[in-house]
Design an enzyme around this catalytic site. Structure first.
Site, PDB file in Angstrom:
ATOM      1  N   GLU A 131       0.732  -1.058   0.057  1.00  0.00           N
ATOM      2  CA  GLU A 131      -0.079   0.138   0.095  1.00  0.00           C
ATOM      3  C   GLU A 131       0.775   1.205   0.042  1.00  0.00           C
ATOM      4  OE1 GLU A 131      -2.889  -0.204   3.417  1.00  0.00           O
ATOM      5  OE2 GLU A 131      -3.658  -2.113   2.402  1.00  0.00           O
ATOM      6  N   GLU A 256       7.445 -16.461  -0.634  1.00  0.00           N
ATOM      7  CA  GLU A 256       8.529 -17.460  -0.505  1.00  0.00           C
ATOM      8  C   GLU A 256       9.057 -18.317  -2.029  1.00  0.00           C
ATOM      9  OE1 GLU A 256       8.907 -21.508   1.972  1.00  0.00           O
ATOM     10  OE2 GLU A 256       8.695 -19.677   3.264  1.00  0.00           O
ATOM     11  N   ARG A 259      10.282 -15.516  -4.200  1.00  0.00           N
ATOM     12  CA  ARG A 259      11.654 -14.932  -4.026  1.00  0.00           C
ATOM     13  C   ARG A 259      12.720 -15.790  -4.537  1.00  0.00           C
ATOM     14  NH1 ARG A 259      10.156 -13.593   2.341  1.00  0.00           N
ATOM     15  NH2 ARG A 259       9.871 -11.348   1.914  1.00  0.00           N
ATOM     16  N   ILE A 353      33.072  -2.150 -18.330  1.00  0.00           N
ATOM     17  CA  ILE A 353      33.744  -2.755 -19.548  1.00  0.00           C
ATOM     18  C   ILE A 353      33.410  -2.036 -20.783  1.00  0.00           C
ATOM     19  CG2 ILE A 353      34.109  -4.956 -20.966  1.00  0.00           C
ATOM     20  CD1 ILE A 353      34.027  -6.429 -18.180  1.00  0.00           C
ATOM     21  N   GLY A 355      32.756   1.125 -21.225  1.00  0.00           N
ATOM     22  CA  GLY A 355      33.205   2.474 -21.178  1.00  0.00           C
ATOM     23  C   GLY A 355      32.139   3.146 -21.580  1.00  0.00           C
ATOM     24  N   GLU A 379      10.120  -8.228  -3.868  1.00  0.00           N
ATOM     25  CA  GLU A 379       9.860  -9.404  -2.965  1.00  0.00           C
ATOM     26  C   GLU A 379      10.471  -9.218  -1.737  1.00  0.00           C
ATOM     27  OE1 GLU A 379       7.503 -11.078  -4.033  1.00  0.00           O
ATOM     28  OE2 GLU A 379       7.489 -11.579  -5.952  1.00  0.00           O
ATOM     29  N   ALA A 382      16.724  -6.026   0.608  1.00  0.00           N
ATOM     30  CA  ALA A 382      18.084  -6.871   1.158  1.00  0.00           C
ATOM     31  C   ALA A 382      17.937  -6.734   2.603  1.00  0.00           C
ATOM     32  CB  ALA A 382      19.471  -6.195   0.637  1.00  0.00           C
TER      33      ALA A 382
END
Length: 401
Positions: A131, A256, A259, A353, A355, A379, A382
């Site tokens: 929400e 679950e 994830r 890489i 650039g 989900e 961290a």
């Protein structure tokens, strides 16, 4: 990618499914993904192709017209699809979570009514917990359902629905105090409702409005929306499982599994970033030789490939744990946390890489650079994963006496 992210112990059927999906991704998704993403265009032709492949019913039991495959098979397919374009894997994921919740927790009537049409891709699923003022605190849900005869009246505003416009079935989590006295723990007074609606935007059924798409930094093409309920009437037989107060547990079971899916997405995006990085490094020349021959770039490629392998292994472990019928919140949390973090790092290294060309919209890595951050949030952030992991570790390693 002939050597990275291989999975041991797959059956011939699993290998055939993955080969078919990989071929579809290479031919039908990768060539058009960046153009569709830049236009923020829904990938209808791709979705129709996935429907023909039967992927909308991949984990739905055969008795309901699905393929009856495992979570591992599904996760590996998601990994391949995300390698092509992460937004497409999101379209599949929300549909799958709702189908899984109905399969695991629905009444027999609900299974018979929804699962065959979901397997065929005729009904597309979305689910809704968040929400506007909620964030990660699911217990603070304020949307409510009030019993009125044989119906419930739902009011409230939900946020961050993937497939909010294109879906025709939404699993919505709301507070339902009926039958739960004051003082009941918040998670024991929540109910999941199966809300059928028309696709599109605006008022999609009486009392239910889907505003237009939320404009996002990345994760484009797929429609992300709000959902507004204002006197929305839902029959009592659309309470998932037929009993109120179980919604939180039903949603957490779905998340679950979700994830594992997000971990698979992180693996797929990281794989594609590595592919782009290792290819570009062999084509771009500086100081008289390809940059891949410079030690600094070789170190980056080594680190990137190792992260791809580690994330893939943890994702596979989490999926197999769930398939075995065991509790897998620890493994799913670890896999989601590691895969999303490593995905961000691998994408950034591939960007470096490239650039200056990595900053150009003509190069695919630019799109991946905007897509990877979503996986850090989806989900559960961290920080939420670390809370889950920490609590479960303390359960496992609790001191005796």
């Amino acid at each position: 990618m002939a050597r990275l992210a291989q999975t041991a112990g797959l059956t011939d059927v699993q290998q055939e499914i993955l080969s078919t999906v990989r071929d579809f991704v290479d031919k039908e998704i990768i060539p058009v993904a960046t153009g569709l993403e830049h236009r923020d265009e829904y990938p209808q032709q791709i979705v129709d192709g996935l429907k023909e492949l039967g992927l909308f019913g991949l984990m739905i039991p055969e008795e309901y017209g699905g393929l009856g495959e495992s979570l591992l098979t599904y996760a590996l397919c998601v990994e391949e699809i995300a390698r092509g374009w992460m937004s497409v894997s999101g379209i599949i994921n929300t549909h799958f979570i709702v189908a899984y919740m109905i399969k695991q927790h629905g009444t027999q009537e609900q299974k018979d009514h929804f699962l065959p049409r979901m397997a065929a891709g005729e009904v597309r699923g979305a689910f809704s917990m968040s929400e506007p003022a909620l964030g990660s605190d699911v217990s603070a849900i304020s949307s409510k359902a009030v019993k009125d005869g044989d119906e419930y009246v739902l009011n409230g505003q939900k946020m961050w629905l993937t497939n909010g416009g294109t879906s025709t079935l939404v699993a919505v989590l709301v507070r339902s105090d009926e039958g739960h006295p004051e003082g009941t723990a918040p998670h024991k007074s929540m109910t999941t409702f199966l809300v059928e609606k028309e696709p599109g935007f605006g008022e999609v059924r009486p009392g239910l409005t889907i505003p237009g798409k939320i404009d996002k930094m990345g994760y484009k093409g797929v429609d992300t929306t709000e959902l507004i309920m204002d006197g929305l009437r839902i029959p009592a037989n659309r309470v998932l499982g037929g009993t109120t107060g179980r919604g939180f547990y039903q949603m957490m079971d779905g998340v679950e599994v979700g994830r594992v899916n997000v971990a698979a997405r992180g693996c797929g995006v990281a794989q594609r970033a590595f592919e782009l990085g290792v290819s570009y490094a062999q084509q771009r020349n500086t100081f008289g030789k390809p940059i891949a021959q410079h030690q600094a770039i070789q170190f980056k490629l080594a680190e990137m490939a190792t992260k791809v392998e580690a994330a893939h292994a943890m994702m596979v472990n989490a999926a197999r744990k769930k398939d075995s019928g065991e509790r897998n919140d620890l493994e799913a949390g670890m896999a989601k946390y590691l895969a999303s973090e490593y995905c961000k790092e691998v994408v950034e290294d591939a960007f470096r890489i490239h650039g200056g060309y990595g900053f150009s919209k003509e190069y695919e890595i630019e799109r991946l650079y905007r897509e990877a951050p979503m996986l850090l949030i989806g989900e559960g952030t961290a920080e939420i994963q670390k809370m889950i992991i920490g609590r479960r570790l303390l359960e496992e390693y609790r001191l005796q006496g």
